[in-house]
Structures are given as C-alpha cells and as structure tokens.
Design an enzyme around this catalytic site. Structure first.
Site, PDB file in Angstrom:
ATOM      1  N   ASP A 298      -4.143 148.429  -2.442  1.00 58.90           N
ATOM      2  CA  ASP A 298      -3.371 149.169  -1.440  1.00 58.90           C
ATOM      3  C   ASP A 298      -3.052 150.524  -2.054  1.00 58.90           C
ATOM      4  OD1 ASP A 298      -1.541 150.274   0.269  1.00 58.90           O
ATOM      5  OD2 ASP A 298      -0.050 148.674   0.081  1.00 58.90           O
TER       6      ASP A 298
ATOM      7  N   LYS B  56      -1.662 161.093  -0.308  1.00 58.74           N
ATOM      8  CA  LYS B  56      -2.377 160.406   0.764  1.00 58.74           C
ATOM      9  C   LYS B  56      -2.275 161.173   2.077  1.00 58.74           C
ATOM     10  CE  LYS B  56      -2.569 155.789   2.851  1.00 58.74           C
ATOM     11  NZ  LYS B  56      -2.019 154.423   2.694  1.00 58.74           N
TER      12      LYS B  56
ATOM     13  N   GLU C  28      -4.819 148.718   7.084  1.00 58.71           N
ATOM     14  CA  GLU C  28      -3.636 148.108   6.472  1.00 58.71           C
ATOM     15  C   GLU C  28      -2.983 147.026   7.338  1.00 58.71           C
ATOM     16  OE1 GLU C  28      -1.602 151.688   5.378  1.00 58.71           O
ATOM     17  OE2 GLU C  28      -3.061 152.067   3.791  1.00 58.71           O
TER      18      GLU C  28
ATOM     19  N   ASP D 192       3.525 148.467  11.037  1.00 63.27           N
ATOM     20  CA  ASP D 192       3.355 148.933   9.656  1.00 63.27           C
ATOM     21  C   ASP D 192       3.911 150.345   9.515  1.00 63.27           C
ATOM     22  OD1 ASP D 192       2.523 149.760   7.176  1.00 63.27           O
ATOM     23  OD2 ASP D 192       0.428 149.237   7.445  1.00 63.27           O
TER      24      ASP D 192
END
Lengths: 623, 187
Positions: free
Chosen positions: A26, A88, A187, A209
């Site tokens: 992850d 990210k 994810e 999420d």
C-alpha cells in the site's frame, strides 16, 4: 533431523519449485506498508524499527543519501525545503494540475514540470515516481529482511479513481525501485478482499476509503469468492491533507491577526504548525475538545478547538465524499438500503463525523474490525496470492473509473469505453485519411466524463505512422483500445487493407518516457541489489559461525571418536570447504557448504542424540 | 486451467460464440450471467500470473472480449443493435431524425414545458411529469413488442423481422432520449 540442521530458508532450500514470493504494497499518501500472504492469512511486515507503517516521506539532504520514513519525518521539521511528503498527490500530474497544492508545499518546483513535476530538493531534481521508488525500496528491504529472501515482485495498490497517468506513474515507481509490478489493485477493492476472506460469502458491500490524500468509494457484489465491482467513484484530490490545509489556513489567519505576522513563507514554522494541527485533529477522534498549541520565537499561539467547531469546518469536505457515494450508488443502480455491509478504510475514517455520516447514508453500521491503516496492504497481499496461484477460490472483477474517449471534429469527445466497465475492456475504431497521400493519422485519447476534449484529461496522442500513401478516405486502419486489468490503456492498430500490424507511436501527455524510467533504475536499483547481497553474506556468515561452533563442540563428544574414520574425514573436509568459502562474497556458495557440512555430520548428530537419550533414560525404570 | 488455453490460438468470432451459444435475441439472462462468472473464473488474467507471456496475452484478449460481450448482451437494446449490425442493418442515429408521426404533438408539448422550466417557471414541472409518465408507459409497451420480435426472430431468423426490429429500436431510442431529458429536467 540433525542437531546442526539449520533452516536455510529460501532461496536455497526453496529450490526451483518454489516461485518467488509476491508481496502486497500500500503506497499511501501519508504512510506506506508491505504485507505478505502467510500460509492463508495476510500479515503486515514490520520494519527494523518494529513499526509496520513507513511514513511516506523522503528527505534529500544536500550531498548525502536520501532518507526514508520515520527518519525523514524528523527532517520535515529540521530541513523542510529538502523533504518531500504527500508525493502521491503529485503522481502522474503536471505542474498546472496541482498549482494550488504546490503553493502550499515547502519544496520548489523546477522549470520544465509541465508533463512531469520536478521537485528541486537537496541540490537535485526528483520526480514523484522517484520519491515513490525510495519508499518502495524501503518497503522492499523491510520485506527482504523479514522474509530472508529477495523480493522482486509486488502488487501495489492505487486509489480506484486514479487515471491512466497516475497508474502509469505508480508502475514506474515500482520499476525504479527494482520491483516488477504484477498488478495495480484499486485500494477499496483490496480492502474488500481483506475483509471478504473471513466475512459473509454473498452480499453487496460498499467500501468508503478516505485516506490522507484521496477519496474512493466502491460498491461490490460478493458471490462465491467472486468480488465484482459494480461501480466506483471518488476524488484523487480529497483527503486528510485537505482537512489539515483547512485548519492550517484558519490558524494562519488567527496568527496573522494576533501577531500581525504572516507565517506562510516560513517553511520551518509552517511544518511545525502543520504537525500541531495534525496532532490536534487526531486527538479530536477520541476527545470532545483539543487545543492547537504552537510557539514561534517566544510567541505562543493557543486555540481551543471543540469537536463541534471542527465538525462544522470539515462538513463541506465530508459532504463532497457523500456526493461521491450517492453518484456511485446511482451508477450501480442501487438504493442505499441495498447495501448489506460498509467497510471503512483510511486514517480519515477515524473522524467521528465521518463514521456518523457514512452510517446515516448507507443505513448500516460500518465495519472497523481491521485496522484502517493496514487493511489495504492486507488485501494487496491476498491479490498477490491470487496472482501467485496460492489463493484459488477468490477473484476480483474490477472496473475502470473513468470513461475513455477520442477527440473528434470540433474538439468533441467520442466515448469508446464507458466508466464502470469491467476490465479488461476493449473497443475498436476505424480511422481513415482525409487528404490524398496522407502518411499519418494522429489520435488524441482522453479520459473523463465531459463532452468536450478541453474538459477531459488528455491521456496521450497516438500517431499511426508510415501509412501507405493512398487516396483520401481509402485507408482503413482499425485501432484497438484495451484497458488491461491494471486499468492502464494499451493500443494496437491494424491496416485492414493489408492485414498488417500498423505501427503506433505513443506520446503520453503526462509522465516519464520509458528511457527516463530506465535511467532512473540504473541510478538507484543497482545499489539496492548490492545492499541486499551484502546483507545476505553477513547473515549467512553468522549462520556458518553457529554451525561451525556446534560441530567443534561435538568433536569433544565421545560419539565423535566412535565414528568410522572415513566419516570423520568427510566431516573435516566439509569444515575446510565451508571455511574456504566463508570469506568470499558468494552467500549461495556458503549456504551450499553449510548444507554439505550439515549433511556430512548427520551420522554424528544421530549418535550424539542416541547417547543423549540413553543418558536421559539412565536411572529411569522401564516397566 | 492452462489446458483450456492449450491449442487455442484464435478468439471466438462473435459475442455469442464467447459464451458458447448460438445467436439468440431472447436470452436467458441469469443463465448468461452464470456463464459469465464461470468463464471469468477460468480465463481472467489473474489466473495466469505465473503463465507464459503468450498465455497471459490470450487470457487478456479473451477476458476483454468476454467483458465486452457481457456488457452488450446483458442489455436487450444493445444486444439487438449488435445483431442488426452483424446483419448489415446499421441503426441510425435518431437524434437528428424527425419524431415518429404519432409522437409529434407530445414532443412539441414536452419541449414547450422544458423551455418554460428553463425560463424558471416551476409550474411547468406538472406537464413534464405527466409527459414522462406517458413516455415511460410507451417505453414499456415497446419493450414487450421488442420481446415478441426477439422470439419471432429466434424461431425464424428472417430479414423482415430484423427490419421491423430496427424500426422499433429507433422509436425506442427516441423515446429513451425524451425520458432522459424529462428526468434530467425534473431532478
């Protein structure tokens, strides 16, 4: 089994039959972690510091090696201008995409960042995929140390709403880190997989999420091991960072009016203030009130923040996530009541208001049994097991989050693959020429839901080159657009008149070229391999020391003298050979010699064992 | 599972062949879905993580074809258009066409009401809702008509049936657009 026998672990005792292990990673905005499938259950891998979470922070001190993780987090305060966090959010982006964001970041952006952002840190320029690669390499090393074997293949998770460029950038990061990325998994889907392993077999679940930088919602149908995504929605620029930025702005305004000072240009102070705000935010998850405390040059700023005020501040952000959820339900053709279970993922779901809002929307008590920071990596490890063939009764059917289209006359987008199509998915389209003798056709591919090309995200331009010069309209080129299981576009073309493969040159709108990625690999990856070898050699020598000491001790035992001379000679020979290989740097050879010694001394070990048993039984009566 | 790939070099030629069924308009959807899941479990690229590059490519190609086929065949309108297209009967784009004669008046009234609503006249919602109800009823009638044509074609695949089907699909698409416009205006 002999007493000297040592479990050498892979790669040696694994032999050719055991394929290399695939880990699940992850790669998060705030934290990253790696997990693996242990027999049947996924487990997170702890780093040398005993922590599973590696902060997604990389510091580039001038003239020194980059520092990753917790150590780099320290540098956030000491050396903010050279320390990169939340990279990210910059993945697969150009400077224009994230202009507002870049203004808040303490590191300057180098010129020439239109298609790939280049951060000027530590006297060099780094791209977001390289920053990601440093984090991945740290996770790779943690996994190698933990598993005692080289790790070269991984499943990496991405936000479901990541577009093609963002996915490609993540894959590039893997390659730069020396990892073959077998699959990118969304994810929320990974989280469902982690939960689904021991949860109900059939039903409809929603995964909410809400992480550090991105928001995703996915609705899945579970049916006999099949995880079928019905729809997904989200925002790749909506997360805990936005809450921090919101509070930061409030605090900066407060300070400006209290102190008459503008701190926004002071990176060091900003980082400390940000830290204070994050701590306060975390505290509000368990307490009704908190205080943001910050001092700078003898001046102190204190602001009490009750949860009600916090809730009020963040309500617009939460509302954006709920709007996404409603769209997702609509796309899946479901009413909220049709959702059987809700799974919460990501650190931001610890906020009480978030839980309350999700509960109210889906009319279901959300699942929080698994650690929301770990559940995605655990799911990635399960997917790694599926790809490795060790998990056979589960399968993911995921979808593409964005429609894919091509630009046609007047800048209008003609959609070829609609969003929420199960992937892999494909579409074919025929192209021809407009002018006599035209030698190439340019196809502009876009992603997004809007009607006009200028409102969608440019993905790439595909150039059909070296066409046979024929009359206008005579050429017939069939182009196949295929979105693979990673959600990444592949394009191929065929000349229908000749039946021959047609060359296509790809000019991606964002991201690194293949050559650029190659060059980055050479810089960082070689050294990583060296590091790994060196560690292996050192660890193998420690094992060799142990076995040599054990054999030397055994040679004092009466069993040694009872051995046939030939066997004693064989043992001595094996000892010598091990000693000869000991100082070399070929750890595989040392392991082989260790095994040879272990094998040669098996008889000695048995004899010792027998005499030990006899000794233990001495004096006991056998009835 | 790799045996399944052995010797298979070419992909199925049409969407029905992917599922191993003959061209059928009146499809049993639950059965089609069952086959979709079975084939997915056999051919999905995830099942070939350790296979050769050629096998992986085949799995990718087959599964994308399977997904494309499932997407088209599960939707009666898309399925019928696919069959028409394979028979050289391209369905026209109905947007630019004049409305079917029997709908002229209705369409005119709906457009008036939509325009009024755009001008901010909230009372136009009533007539729009009424028009929407009529179009929904009409669509439902067309759907049963379509089903009847499906069965007729499956029993006897005549070109004449396909032409009737094309006319029906065009009308239905026209109504579908009206339904969408009305729903959008009301939401």
């Amino acid at each position: 089994m002999s007493v000297f026998q040592i479990d050498f672990g892979s790669p040696d005792s694994g032999q050719e039959s055991a394929p290399p292990r695939v880990v699940g990673i992850d790669l998060g905005t705030t934290n990253s972690l790696v997990a693996f499938l242990d027999l049947t259950a996924p487990k997170v891998i702890l780093g040398p510091d005993g922590a599973a979470l590696v902060p997604s922070v990389v510091s580039f001190p001038a003239g020194a090696e980059p520092v990753v993780g917790a150590a780099a987090q320290q540098a956030l305060l000491a050396d903010p201008a050279n320390t990169v966090y939340s990279a990210k959010r910059l993945m697969g982006r150009g400077a224009a995409d994230v202009a507002g964001e870049l203004a808040l970041l303490p590191f300057p952006v180098a010129p020439g960042s239109e298609s790939v952002i280049r951060l000027a840190v530590g006297g060099r320029e780094v791209t977001p995929p390289e920053v990601g690669a440093y984090i991945l390499r740290q996770l790779k090393q943690n996994a190698e140390a933990f598993l005692g074997e080289p790790v070269t293949q991984a499943v990496i998770t991405v936000p479901a709403y990541f577009d093609d460029a963002q996915r490609q950038a993540t894959k590039d990061a893997g390659r730069i880190a020396g990892l073959e990325v077998l699959r990118l998994v969304n994810e929320p889907t990974a989280a469902a997989l982690a939960y689904g392993l021991d949860k109900r077999q059939n039903g409809t679940i929603a995964v909410y999420d809400f992480g550090g930088g991105t928001f995703d919602v996915s609705i899945l149908k579970l049916q006999e091991g099949l995880f079928e995504v019905l729809a997904t929605h989200g925002d790749t620029h909506l997360g805990g960072d936005d809450i921090d930025n919101l509070l930061l702005r409030v605090a900066l305004e407060d300070i400006a009016s209290e102190w008459g000072a503008d701190l926004s240009g002071n990176h060091e102070a900003l980082q400390r203030l940000r830290r204070a705000i994050i701590d306060a935010k975390h505290e509000l998850s368990t307490r009704p009130v908190t205080t943001i405390t910050f001092d700078d040059g003898g001046r102190e700023y204190r602001r009490q923040l009750p949860r009600e005020v916090f809730d009020q501040l963040i309500t617009p952000i939460i509302e954006r996530t709920l709007a996404s959820c409603r769209s997702c339900l609509g796309d899946a053709g479901l009413q909220p009541a049709a959702i059987d279970e809700v799974v919460l993922v990501g650190g931001s779901t610890r906020i009480p208001l978030v839980r309350q809002a999700v509960r109210a929307l889906f009319e279901a008590e959300p699942h929080t049994e698994l650690n929301p920071d770990e559940v995605v990596a655990l799911g990635a490890a399960v997917q790694a097991g599926i790809l490795a063939g060790t998990v056979e009764d589960h399968l993911l059917l995921d979808v593409t989050p964005l429609s894919l289209g091509i630009e046609t006359m007047g800048g209008v987008v003609s959609k070829l693959i609609l969003r929420n199509s199960t992937i892999p998915a494909s579409a074919t389209e025929q192209f021809t020429t407009a002018v006599d003798g035209q030698r190439n056709v340019l196809i502009h591919v876009l992603q997004g839901e809007r009607e006009l090309a200028k409102d969608c995200r440019s993905l790439a331009r595909f150039d059909l080159k070296d066409l046979d010069p024929v009359m206008a309209g005579m050429a017939r080129i069939e182009v196949r657009f295929l979105i693979d299981a990673n959600g990444i576009l592949r394009v191929s073309a065929k000349d229908l008149r000749t039946g021959k493969e047609q060359a296509v040159e790809i000019k991606p709108s964002y991201g690194l070229t293949d050559e650029q990625v190659e060059a980055m690999i050479l810089e960082s990856f070689d050294k990583a391999e060296e590091d790994f070898k060196e560690r292996q050699v050192r660890e193998t020598r420690v094992e060799a020391d142990r076995i040599l000491a054990a054999v030397e001790k055994a040679k004092q035992d009466e069993a040694w003298f009872a051995l046939p001379p030939a066997e004693r000679a064989a043992i001595d020979l094996a000892i010598n050979e091990l000693l000869l290989s000991y100082h070399g740097d070929d750890y595989v050879l040392i392991q082989q010699k260790m095994e040879a010694l272990d094998h040669a001394s098996r008889g000695l070990a048995e004899a010792m064992m027998n005499s030990a048993v006899r000794g233990a039984l001495k004096g006991t009566k056998i009835e | 599972m790799r045996d399944l790939l052995y010797g298979m070099s070419s992909l199925p030629s049409d969407y029905f062949a992917v599922f191993g069924i003959p061209v059928t308009l009146a499809l049993d959807l639950p059965e089609l879905q069952r086959r979709f899941y079975v084939l997915s479990k056999q051919y999905h690229p995830d099942r070939f993580g350790r296979a050769t590059a050629a096998e992986q490519q085949y799995a990718l190609d087959f599964t994308s074809l399977l997904n494309d086929a499932w997407r088209v065949l599960r939707d009666p309108q898309a399925r019928a258009e696919y069959v028409l297209q394979n028979n050289g009967l391209e369905a026209g784009d109905s947007r630019g066409n004049p409305p079917p004669a029997e709908l002229l008046e209705e369409v005119f009234e709906l457009n008036m009401a939509l325009e009024e609503l755009r001008q901010g006249e909230a009372e136009a919602r009533g007539p729009i809702r009424e028009a929407l109800d009529r179009f929904l009823a009409l669509r439902e009638a067309l759907d049963s008509e379509r089903e009847a044509l499906f069965l007729r074609y499956d029993a006897n695949p005549a070109a004449e049936t396909l032409r009737q089907l094309r006319a029906l699909l065009n009308r239905r698409r026209y109504i579908e657009n009206l339904v969408r416009d009305a729903q959008q205006a009301l939401s």
